[in-house]
Scaffold this motif. Structure first.
Motif, short mmCIF file in Angstrom:
data_model
loop_
_atom_site.label_atom_id
_atom_site.label_comp_id
_atom_site.label_asym_id
_atom_site.label_seq_id
_atom_site.Cartn_x
_atom_site.Cartn_y
_atom_site.Cartn_z
N GLU A 157 0.82 -1.21 0.00
CA GLU A 157 0.00 0.00 0.00
C GLU A 157 0.86 1.26 0.00
O GLU A 157 0.48 2.27 -0.61
CB GLU A 157 -0.98 0.00 1.18
CG GLU A 157 -0.35 0.13 2.56
CD GLU A 157 0.06 -1.20 3.17
OE1 GLU A 157 0.26 -1.24 4.40
OE2 GLU A 157 0.17 -2.19 2.41
N SER A 190 -7.32 -5.49 5.87
CA SER A 190 -6.40 -5.14 4.79
C SER A 190 -6.98 -4.03 3.92
O SER A 190 -6.28 -3.08 3.55
CB SER A 190 -6.08 -6.37 3.94
OG SER A 190 -5.37 -7.33 4.68
N ARG A 206 -6.75 -0.71 5.66
CA ARG A 206 -5.35 -0.25 5.70
C ARG A 206 -4.94 0.34 4.35
O ARG A 206 -4.30 1.38 4.28
CB ARG A 206 -4.43 -1.40 6.08
CG ARG A 206 -2.98 -0.99 6.30
CD ARG A 206 -2.13 -2.12 6.81
NE ARG A 206 -1.86 -3.12 5.77
CZ ARG A 206 -2.40 -4.33 5.74
NH1 ARG A 206 -3.27 -4.71 6.67
NH2 ARG A 206 -2.08 -5.18 4.77
N TYR A 207 -5.35 -0.33 3.27
CA TYR A 207 -5.03 0.17 1.93
C TYR A 207 -5.71 1.51 1.68
O TYR A 207 -5.09 2.47 1.18
CB TYR A 207 -5.48 -0.83 0.87
CG TYR A 207 -4.72 -2.14 0.86
CD1 TYR A 207 -3.56 -2.32 1.61
CD2 TYR A 207 -5.17 -3.22 0.10
CE1 TYR A 207 -2.88 -3.52 1.60
CE2 TYR A 207 -4.48 -4.41 0.08
CZ TYR A 207 -3.34 -4.58 0.84
OH TYR A 207 -2.67 -5.77 0.83
N GLU A 208 -6.99 1.58 2.01
CA GLU A 208 -7.75 2.81 1.75
C GLU A 208 -7.15 3.99 2.52
O GLU A 208 -7.12 5.12 2.00
CB GLU A 208 -9.21 2.59 2.14
CG GLU A 208 -9.95 1.68 1.17
CD GLU A 208 -11.35 1.33 1.63
OE1 GLU A 208 -12.20 1.02 0.77
OE2 GLU A 208 -11.61 1.37 2.85
N PHE A 267 -4.13 5.11 0.63
CA PHE A 267 -4.44 5.70 -0.67
C PHE A 267 -4.98 7.13 -0.57
O PHE A 267 -5.05 7.84 -1.59
CB PHE A 267 -5.46 4.83 -1.42
CG PHE A 267 -4.95 3.45 -1.76
CD1 PHE A 267 -3.61 3.13 -1.64
CD2 PHE A 267 -5.83 2.45 -2.17
CE1 PHE A 267 -3.14 1.85 -1.94
CE2 PHE A 267 -5.37 1.17 -2.49
CZ PHE A 267 -4.02 0.87 -2.37
N LEU A 288 -9.57 2.27 -3.95
CA LEU A 288 -9.60 0.81 -3.95
C LEU A 288 -10.95 0.40 -4.53
O LEU A 288 -11.99 0.59 -3.91
CB LEU A 288 -9.43 0.27 -2.53
CG LEU A 288 -9.37 -1.26 -2.41
CD1 LEU A 288 -8.10 -1.80 -3.07
CD2 LEU A 288 -9.44 -1.70 -0.96
#
Length: 493
Positions: free
Chosen positions: A101, A125, A128-130, A133, A140
């Motif tokens: 990420e 997950s 966490r990615y969002e 980003f 996402l």
């Protein structure tokens, strides 16, 4: 270039074409190792990351951008991934390189769209990615279908191996007992229901087993449990008359596997209909009042696809209430584990005794219990022993034992330098031959109805050198020290 490498390169090109033609265009595609249940070990048809990259390790994450192909994996697999990835891939070493990420946020453009199969990513997950980003307003994007499946023309089909009822004589507790305690925990947390997605937890709660994943006795399924009902989502082709009667007697409704998403939506709105414990039909709306408005999910194992059917304020995101009681073995399970280990230990002793004798007869080894100096090489071997052939013999010894159901993981049968490769997996056409002057390591285990085993033994059938003794002692001491530290921390002693 091999034919398999050429095919993977073609699949990579096809995948990028699908990404470009998608609406909206996908600038990067995440391909996790996990399946729709966030399993570490998955069925053959769910090995999408392996299919597209050629890397066969159990842990890893692929990222396909318009120009690059990257694979993240941990230290167990650095060497394996280096050997298996083509020159079109870049290996990203976890613990050394930035997390996926962070890499995306730093390297992709503003407002880039990152595609993901929402069934194959956990809530944790995804969130966490969002969060990462947000730095560049990247998105996402939940794909309606997995793009890898569209290029995987010979993807293995769904197996229809039967669900198996796990006898209470091995489970130690009935489904009724487990459900009673689970519902008490729901009441305590003021939750109207729970969505259970982890395969081992569904198997434990309902006392069922399956053969959908190699080395793990689980069945692809979901469970929803409410204060008054219970549901089992599974391919109905796998449901025998015995299982159907068993579930009915336990007050559990059997639904088709693909109905879980719809039923989660119904659960969220209080409209999930099923058979009550007393056999009459009811609707969950009567228990979905303000005091019981939460739906319990484990955000580490629940996939984004199901979480998306709940209101953000509706999800009670806590560790699964099944995790601890499943881990704390009851007296019957403990008895079964001891018996399984005794039988398994006997099989390993049989194997090592057999192998010691074979090494003497075929390779002139002095033998494990001998004080002779080294081995006497034989020019004409009666039987050629390889890492694979001897591991097959070990499995044969285990198969003779009561309640044996299969191996618990691929046997790590390794000679000399191969024994230093973490998670080494020998293959018949490339594996090493045994050598009386080299160390042999065997890490193996088995599944029995009453327990699972895992045992590692490192032996030398000739006369080990001083260097070999030093290396073995150093490694053993390190593991003993690490285990001591783990014990102190875990048990707070």
């Amino acid at each position: 270039m091999t034919s398999s490498s050429a095919a993977r390169n073609q699949h990579l090109d096809e995948l990028r074409a699908l990404m470009a033609s998608h609406s909206p265009p996908i600038h990067a595609l995440l391909i996790p190792s996990e399946d729709a249940h966030q399993s570490e070990y998955v069925s053959e048809r769910d090995k999408r990351r392996q299919f597209i990259s050629g890397f066969t390790g159990s842990a890893g994450l692929a990222l396909i951008t318009t120009k690059e192909a990257l694979l993240w994996t941990d230290g167990r697999y650095f060497l394996q991934a280096t050997n298996q990835l083509s020159d079109r891939w870049r290996l990203m070493r976890m613990g050394e390189d930035p997390p996926v990420e962070v890499w995306i946020a730093d390297n992709l453009s503003d407002e880039a769209v990152i595609g993901i199969d929402s069934w194959c990513i956990s809530v944790d997950s995804a969130q966490r990615y969002e969060q990462a980003f947000l730095k560049k307003n990247q998105t996402l994007f939940q794909l309606s279908s997995d793009l890898v499946d569209e290029v995987w023309k010979d993807r293995p089909p769904n197996d229809a191996t039967p669900v198996i009822v796990h006898p209470v004589e091995f489970a130690g507790r009935s489904v009724a007992q487990k459900m009673k305690e689970l519902r008490e925990k729901l009441q305590h947390e003021k939750a109207s229901g729970i969505i259970i997605t982890a395969l081992d937890e569904v198997a434990w709660l309902y006392n069922v087993r399956g053969n959908d994943v190699h080395y793990s006795p689980v069945v692809h399924s979901y469970a929803i449990v409410t204060l008054h009902g219970a549901f089992f989502y599974v391919d109905k082709r796998k449901v025998t008359t015995e299982v159907k009667n068993y579930m009915s007697e336990s007050g559990i409704d059997i639904r088709e596997y693909d109905m879980v998403q719809l039923d989660v939506s119904l659960l969220a709105s209080g409209q999930l209909k099923g058979s009550a414990v007393n056999g009459s039909l009811h609707m969950e709306k009567d228990i979905n009042a303000a005091e019981h408005s939460k739906i319990w999910i484990d955000s580490n194992s629940c996939c984004l696809a199901l979480y998306s059917k709940l209101r953000p304020d509706q999800a009670l995101m806590l560790q699964s209430p099944i995790a601890l009681p499943k881990a704390v073995k009851n007296p019957m399970e403990l008895t079964g584990l001891r018996k399984a280990h005794i039988r398994d230990g006997a099989a390993v002793v049989q194997y090592l005794a057999w192998l010691d004798n074979q090494m003497q007869e075929n390779y002139g080894a002095s033998g494990y219990f001998s004080e002779a100096n080294g081995s006497q090489k034989k020019e004409h071997l009666e039987i050629k022993l390889t890492e694979v052939s001897v591991s097959d013999k070990l499995e044969a010894f285990r198969a003779e034992k009561e309640h044996f159901k299969g191996l618990s993981f691929p046997t790590i049968s390794s000679v000399g330098p191969n024994a230093a490769i973490i998670h080494y997996s020998p293959e018949a056409n490339t594996c090493a031959e045994l050598d009386a002057d080299k160390i042999y390591l065997c890490d193996s285990g088995a599944q029995y109805l009453d327990g699972t085993t895992d045992i590692t033994r490192t032996v030398h059938f000739g006369k080990p050198s001083e260097h070999q003794k030093l290396c073995y002692t150093a490694v053993s001491s390190i593991f003993d020290y690490l285990f001591l530290i783990y014990t102190i921390i875990y048990y707070e002693i």
